[in-house]
Every structure is written in C-alpha cells, then in structure tokens.
Enzyme design. Structure first.
Site, PDB file in Angstrom:
ATOM      1  N   LYS A  10     -26.869 -94.711 115.336  1.00  0.00           N
ATOM      2  CA  LYS A  10     -27.827 -94.977 114.414  1.00  0.00           C
ATOM      3  C   LYS A  10     -29.302 -95.576 115.010  1.00  0.00           C
ATOM      4  CE  LYS A  10     -24.580 -96.766 111.226  1.00  0.00           C
ATOM      5  NZ  LYS A  10     -24.303 -97.920 110.008  1.00  0.00           N
ATOM      6  N   TYR A  50     -25.325 -91.542 102.038  1.00  0.00           N
ATOM      7  CA  TYR A  50     -24.665 -92.853 101.691  1.00  0.00           C
ATOM      8  C   TYR A  50     -24.679 -92.850 100.151  1.00  0.00           C
ATOM      9  CZ  TYR A  50     -24.592 -94.954 106.481  1.00  0.00           C
ATOM     10  OH  TYR A  50     -24.560 -95.098 107.988  1.00  0.00           O
ATOM     11  N   ASN A 113     -25.688-101.725 113.163  1.00  0.00           N
ATOM     12  CA  ASN A 113     -24.236-101.641 113.984  1.00  0.00           C
ATOM     13  C   ASN A 113     -24.148-100.167 114.460  1.00  0.00           C
ATOM     14  OD1 ASN A 113     -23.787-100.163 111.627  1.00  0.00           O
ATOM     15  ND2 ASN A 113     -22.135-101.174 110.811  1.00  0.00           N
ATOM     16  N   HIS A 116     -22.034 -94.915 113.261  1.00  0.00           N
ATOM     17  CA  HIS A 116     -21.542 -94.537 111.849  1.00  0.00           C
ATOM     18  C   HIS A 116     -19.958 -93.890 112.250  1.00  0.00           C
ATOM     19  CE1 HIS A 116     -20.268 -93.058 107.887  1.00  0.00           C
ATOM     20  NE2 HIS A 116     -20.105 -91.650 108.445  1.00  0.00           N
ATOM     21  N   GLU A 127     -19.353 -84.951 105.667  1.00  0.00           N
ATOM     22  CA  GLU A 127     -20.354 -85.244 106.109  1.00  0.00           C
ATOM     23  C   GLU A 127     -20.821 -84.406 107.365  1.00  0.00           C
ATOM     24  OE1 GLU A 127     -19.169 -90.053 105.427  1.00  0.00           O
ATOM     25  OE2 GLU A 127     -19.151 -89.409 107.631  1.00  0.00           O
TER      26      GLU A 127
HETATM   27  N1  UDP Z   1     -23.726-102.447 105.492  1.00  0.00           N
HETATM   28  C1  UDP Z   1     -24.514-103.645 105.287  1.00  0.00           C
HETATM   29  N2  UDP Z   1     -23.957-104.782 104.815  1.00  0.00           N
HETATM   30  C2  UDP Z   1     -22.643-105.075 104.248  1.00  0.00           C
HETATM   31  C3  UDP Z   1     -21.930-103.847 104.550  1.00  0.00           C
HETATM   32  C4  UDP Z   1     -22.194-102.494 105.391  1.00  0.00           C
HETATM   33  O1  UDP Z   1     -25.641-103.542 105.914  1.00  0.00           O
HETATM   34  O2  UDP Z   1     -22.564-105.588 103.697  1.00  0.00           O
HETATM   35  C5  UDP Z   1     -24.047-101.450 106.102  1.00  0.00           C
HETATM   36  C6  UDP Z   1     -23.572-101.228 107.725  1.00  0.00           C
HETATM   37  O3  UDP Z   1     -24.568-100.388 108.313  1.00  0.00           O
HETATM   38  C7  UDP Z   1     -22.404-100.279 107.335  1.00  0.00           C
HETATM   39  C8  UDP Z   1     -22.829 -99.237 106.124  1.00  0.00           C
HETATM   40  O4  UDP Z   1     -23.736-100.200 105.438  1.00  0.00           O
HETATM   41  O5  UDP Z   1     -22.212 -99.697 108.835  1.00  0.00           O
HETATM   42  C9  UDP Z   1     -21.933 -98.556 105.481  1.00  0.00           C
HETATM   43  O6  UDP Z   1     -20.921 -99.589 105.137  1.00  0.00           O
HETATM   44  P1  UDP Z   1     -19.373 -99.298 105.148  1.00  0.00           P
HETATM   45  O7  UDP Z   1     -18.742-100.470 104.474  1.00  0.00           O
HETATM   46  O8  UDP Z   1     -19.060 -97.718 104.896  1.00  0.00           O
HETATM   47  O9  UDP Z   1     -18.888 -99.683 106.752  1.00  0.00           O
HETATM   48  P2  UDP Z   1     -18.460 -98.630 107.745  1.00  0.00           P
HETATM   49  O10 UDP Z   1     -17.763 -97.680 107.384  1.00  0.00           O
HETATM   50  O11 UDP Z   1     -20.180 -98.023 108.659  1.00  0.00           O
HETATM   51  O12 UDP Z   1     -18.121 -99.586 109.073  1.00  0.00           O
HETATM   52 MG    MG Z   2     -18.144 -96.347 105.656  1.00  0.00          MG
END
Ligand code: UDP
Ligand code: MG
Length: 141
Positions: A10, A50, A113, A116, A127
């Site tokens: 990211k 997304y 974070n 992805h 994807e």
């Molecule tokens: N995210 C965020 N706040 C939240 C949950 C998710 O900013 O409360 C962001 C974070 O960057 C995350 C992305 O949205 O990686 C996608 O969320 P997901 O729940 O799919 O998490 P991931 O699959 O990336 O672990």
């Molecule tokens: Mg996810």
C-alpha cells in the site's frame, strides 16, 4: 488449483521505502511472484477495487488513501495461497498483528496497514484480473 492470491504493497509502505523489505518477506515465505507492477490508482479505481466495502464508515478514508500515492500490485503463487498470505501479513489492525507479520513490522495504522491480501480464492482471481491481463501473468498451473 487454489494456489494464487493477490497482494498490494500500500501507499504508506511504498512511501516509507519498505517495498524491498516486503518483497523479501514474500520470497522468504515461499511465494512465487507471478506478476508485479507499480500503479497509482485514481479514486475511481480504488472505489472499484474496494467496492465490497461501499457504504462502510471507513470507505472514503480507505479509497482516498489507496489513491494518494503509488503502490505495488502483485499476483502471488503458493499452495493454499490466500490463507498463507493472510498469515504472512497478520491482522488488519497492526496492534492485533502477531510478531513477525508484515503488518506488525511495517504498518502505520489500522487504515494505513502496509499491505492488502485477498480474503478468498474467488476474490483473488477477480482482484488479479482487476490489475493484470493474461499476457502480464506468468502462466502456471
Ligand atoms: N480499514 C479501516 N478501518 C476499519 C477496517 C478496515 O481503515 O475499521 C481499512 C484497512 O486498510 C483494511 C481495509 O480497510 O486493510 C480493508 O478492510 P478489510 O476488513 O477487508 O481488512 P483486510 O482484508 O485488509 O485485512
Ligand atoms: Mg479484506
């Protein structure tokens, strides 16, 4: 074969110069890189990628962040790739991520974070197809 997943390094991690370190983690964890390139998404592309999160409270922040700078997109191969990559990256919130995971070591915050990872084989295929043409992918079983 359910042996592919899709990853993004990211914008926070690219900006913080962690690209090389994260490539090392990918290779050390036993993944083969089938395709990789640097992209700077438009807001519309980030919203499309997304789209499953449309309407969630963090959607605007997430898509603005993901279009704020360049990132690396990668197609990865390993047996049981989706679960193996999610194990390598750690929990979504870096404060919950276990030691030795990429998010534990390189994430900035819950939103920023570092990486992805696809959440299912079906989404991994979608994807990969979002960013790569057939000609850009190393062909493999
Ligand atoms: N995210 C965020 N706040 C939240 C949950 C998710 O900013 O409360 C962001 C974070 O960057 C995350 C992305 O949205 O990686 C996608 O969320 P997901 O729940 O799919 O998490 P991931 O699959 O990336 O672990
Ligand atoms: Mg996810």
């Amino acid at each position: 074969m359910r042996n592919k997943t899709f990853a993004i390094i990211k914008p926070d991690a690219v900006k913080n110069k962690y690209t090389g370190k994260i490539y090392d983690r990918i290779l050390d964890a036993g993944f083969e890189i089938l395709a990789a390139k640097k992209v700077h998404m438009t807001l519309e592309q980030a919203e499309g990628f997304y789209s499953v999160h449309t309407g969630k409270p963090f959607f605007a922040e997430l898509t603005e962040f993901m279009s704020s700078g360049p990132c690396m997109v990668l197609a990865l191969k390993k047996e049981n790739a989706v679960d193996a990559w999610r194990e390598t990256i750690g929990a979504t919130n870096p404060s919950d991520a276990t030691d030795g995971t990429i998010r534990k070591d390189y994430a900035t915050s819950l939103g920023q974070n570092a990486v992805h990872g696809s959440d299912s084989h079906e989404n991994a295929i979608l994807e990969i197809g979002f960013f790569f043409s057939q000609a850009e992918l190393i062909q493999t079983q």
